[in-house]
Design an enzyme around this catalytic site. Sequence first.
Site, PDB file in Angstrom:
ATOM      1  N   TRP A 360      41.333   6.692  14.187  1.00  0.00           N
ATOM      2  CA  TRP A 360      42.618   6.412  14.802  1.00  0.00           C
ATOM      3  C   TRP A 360      42.675   6.886  16.246  1.00  0.00           C
ATOM      4  O   TRP A 360      43.591   6.532  16.991  1.00  0.00           O
ATOM      5  CB  TRP A 360      43.747   7.061  13.999  1.00  0.00           C
ATOM      6  N   GLU A 487      44.389  17.619   9.809  1.00  0.00           N
ATOM      7  CA  GLU A 487      43.402  17.516   8.738  1.00  0.00           C
ATOM      8  C   GLU A 487      43.217  18.819   7.967  1.00  0.00           C
ATOM      9  O   GLU A 487      42.351  18.897   7.096  1.00  0.00           O
ATOM     10  CB  GLU A 487      42.079  17.021   9.316  1.00  0.00           C
ATOM     11  N   LYS A 590      45.218  22.307  12.116  1.00  0.00           N
ATOM     12  CA  LYS A 590      43.996  21.986  12.863  1.00  0.00           C
ATOM     13  C   LYS A 590      44.321  21.382  14.224  1.00  0.00           C
ATOM     14  O   LYS A 590      43.694  21.696  15.226  1.00  0.00           O
ATOM     15  CB  LYS A 590      43.135  21.013  12.056  1.00  0.00           C
ATOM     16  N   GLN A 591      45.296  20.467  14.242  1.00  0.00           N
ATOM     17  CA  GLN A 591      45.606  19.729  15.460  1.00  0.00           C
ATOM     18  C   GLN A 591      47.065  19.314  15.443  1.00  0.00           C
ATOM     19  O   GLN A 591      47.726  19.329  14.406  1.00  0.00           O
ATOM     20  CB  GLN A 591      44.731  18.483  15.552  1.00  0.00           C
TER      21      GLN A 591
END
Length: 787
Positions: A360, A487, A590-591
């Site tokens: 993505w 994630e 994570k992000q």
Amino acid sequence: MDRGHHPVEPWRLRETRLSLDDLAQSESLFALSNGHIGLRGNLDEGEPYAIPGTYLNSFYEQRPLPYAEAGYGYPESGQTLVDVTNGKLIRLLVDDSPFDVRYGYLSRHERSLDFRTGLLERDVDWTSPAGKRIRVRSRRLVSLTQRAVAAIEYTVEAVDQPTRFVIQSELVANEAQPTLSDDPRVAAVLDNPLKPVSHDGGENGVVLIHRTTHSRQLMAAAMVHEVEAPTRFAMDQDVREDWARTTVICQLQPGEKLRVVKYLSYGWSSLRSETAIRDQVAAGLSSARFSGWDGLVKQQAEYLDDFWDGADVEVQGHPELQQAVRFALFHVLQAGARAERRAIPSKGLTGAGYDGHTFWDTEGFVLPVLTYTMPDAAADALRWRHSTLGLAKDRADVLGLRGSAFPWRTIRGQECSGYWPAGTAAFHINADIAEAVMRYHRATGDNQFIEEVGLELLVETARLWVSLGHHDRHGRWHLPGVTGPDEYSAVADDNVFTNLMAARNLRAAAELAMRFPGVARTLGVDSEEEAAWRDAAAAVYVPYDEELGVHPQSEGFTGYADWDFEAYKDKYPLLLHAPYFQLYRMQVVKQSDLILAAYWCGDAFTPEQKARDFEYYERLTVRDSSLSACVQAVMAAEVGHLDLAYDYAYEAALIDMRNLHNNTGDGLHMASLAGAWTALVAGFGGLRDRDGFLAFDPALPQGLTKLCFSIRWRGVRLTVDINSGSVTYTVRDGEDASITLQHAGEDLTVTAGTPVTRPLAKRVPLLDRPTQPVGRAPRPAFPGEDR
């Protein structure tokens, strides 16, 4: 990166000393590509090397995906980008000594990648073990104007003694691959993936044709040479199944030079015949020779002149950031320029990290940059997605859903993720694709694109959401059991990003179906389906923690246990040191996920909510993903933490030049490089696309004295020039060109020849500067400063 040997220069990346310990990183940094062909920055003579790499976009081999315990609907095979026939090789014998930088005496070795010319140049001064001093100069390009063509100019000079030179220019298939680490982000190793089909040679060039065993793709590589010498020389040719060699021999006196120009042509297909592929690369060679080396160089410079005229970002006050953002834009251009309805991989064609897959990242991070700087390339990338729509619909059917389920990771459109929580459950990729379609349409007004491919993408992605979600007894619409961008969380209920983006997807599908009723009816859309889309979007459930005053990333997230950041302060990335089960059940990010929602779906949040959400998630986000820093930069700037935004922008831009994630050797991080543009243009420039109008709310951090950038909007180039006290908007492209935009909420119309200047408002944060997890504060843009 050793800055002592990598000077800070605004328009090029230069290396003044060869470091054998950093070969993998430099091979990625100096990679050349046009979106169709990719050449890693290996040395001309091929050795020493870290990872050899010559790639053709979407040329892959299949491999089985092993499962300890398979389940219904699991993908059965993966796809891995193939290191194809290497045409970069030019070996050199100096009398009887092979030119190898590890032997003899290397008094000079400089390489330079020029962002304005697109040339990789090399200048070497070397003395052989036998005492023969020579100079080698090479220039390499992958043509941006002739899609199938690459070329190398290779010049050798005898410096102080008569010297015999033997140049061996080669094509080599099935090169030995290095042993890779256990890091899941690197590529699988393929053993001799290319099977010989035919080989041929003559005065018009050499052609090697190979086929992959399982994917049944056919590829050809061809080369031909032009030689200039001040005296007699001899040429010879040898062609075998897996390699071909053209040898040039010449005796030079001191000061004399031998020049060889090598033209390369590549082509591949899964449908066309061997004869057709052979003719294709032969035609590519003929076209390259017709242009000649000087012609190819001129075409390259003209192409890049046009690109930079509408895409450059000028930064004053931080020379390293200036160099980095142009490096980033150059590589993003290379990744997408001539991809032409093939995928844009997360590493571009600079390395085989992630097996060369597309995620993505493309629609979410790379396409925004291309949409505003090179819109035709963005349209091509979305046309590629449309070409895989049949596979996405089949995948949805396997999952018991309607519409399309686009793959989490792929090369040719089939799902290649063998890990369900991070793959199939990450349905938000559908909405990311839909958003890219709408962004492109808003920026270009290209109705033909909507009629041909765009509306169908919106319709089929919308149909998935309706079959995946449901209304509860209170009428609220939910999306349970999905994975958002973060994630380190998986298969959660009502991920805010996914819910809001799905609602945008549904509204866009309904809106465009109404605007293009004829096309909508051919797709089977009726008024009842449009109404269902609008109902779901209007009733979308967005969790909110009233007690904390923040949005949970997904339902219940703010009630999870806290992660022990202190215990893992020296163990990043966490995915290599902690089981996913533990990550999934605790508050560690994570992000950017919720914060990405606040950026992309900003109208769903109040300014106070954005400030509180940003503060809350800053202390949880470890940035183990390269996708995070740029988003945090944008939102830090929006909520008033300009210095923090500056640090994140610096990190996004320097991710590969400073190898911040310790895996640049596997290929560059295209999303983060694109994110460097986003951090500056959307962060400090305040660019937003609101209801089809451009909006800006600029602000500069301390240390930046000027930011100037250009974007393309509806066929017009708009330049935004920001200094410490004001911003000037200028329109180019014709006497009648104009753009209506917003500046800090004020409506403006800017016409060609009449720039508009407005003062900058002071941006004051609502909350104090937030903290980050221990050991994960961003590197300061100005090291040594207490900020």
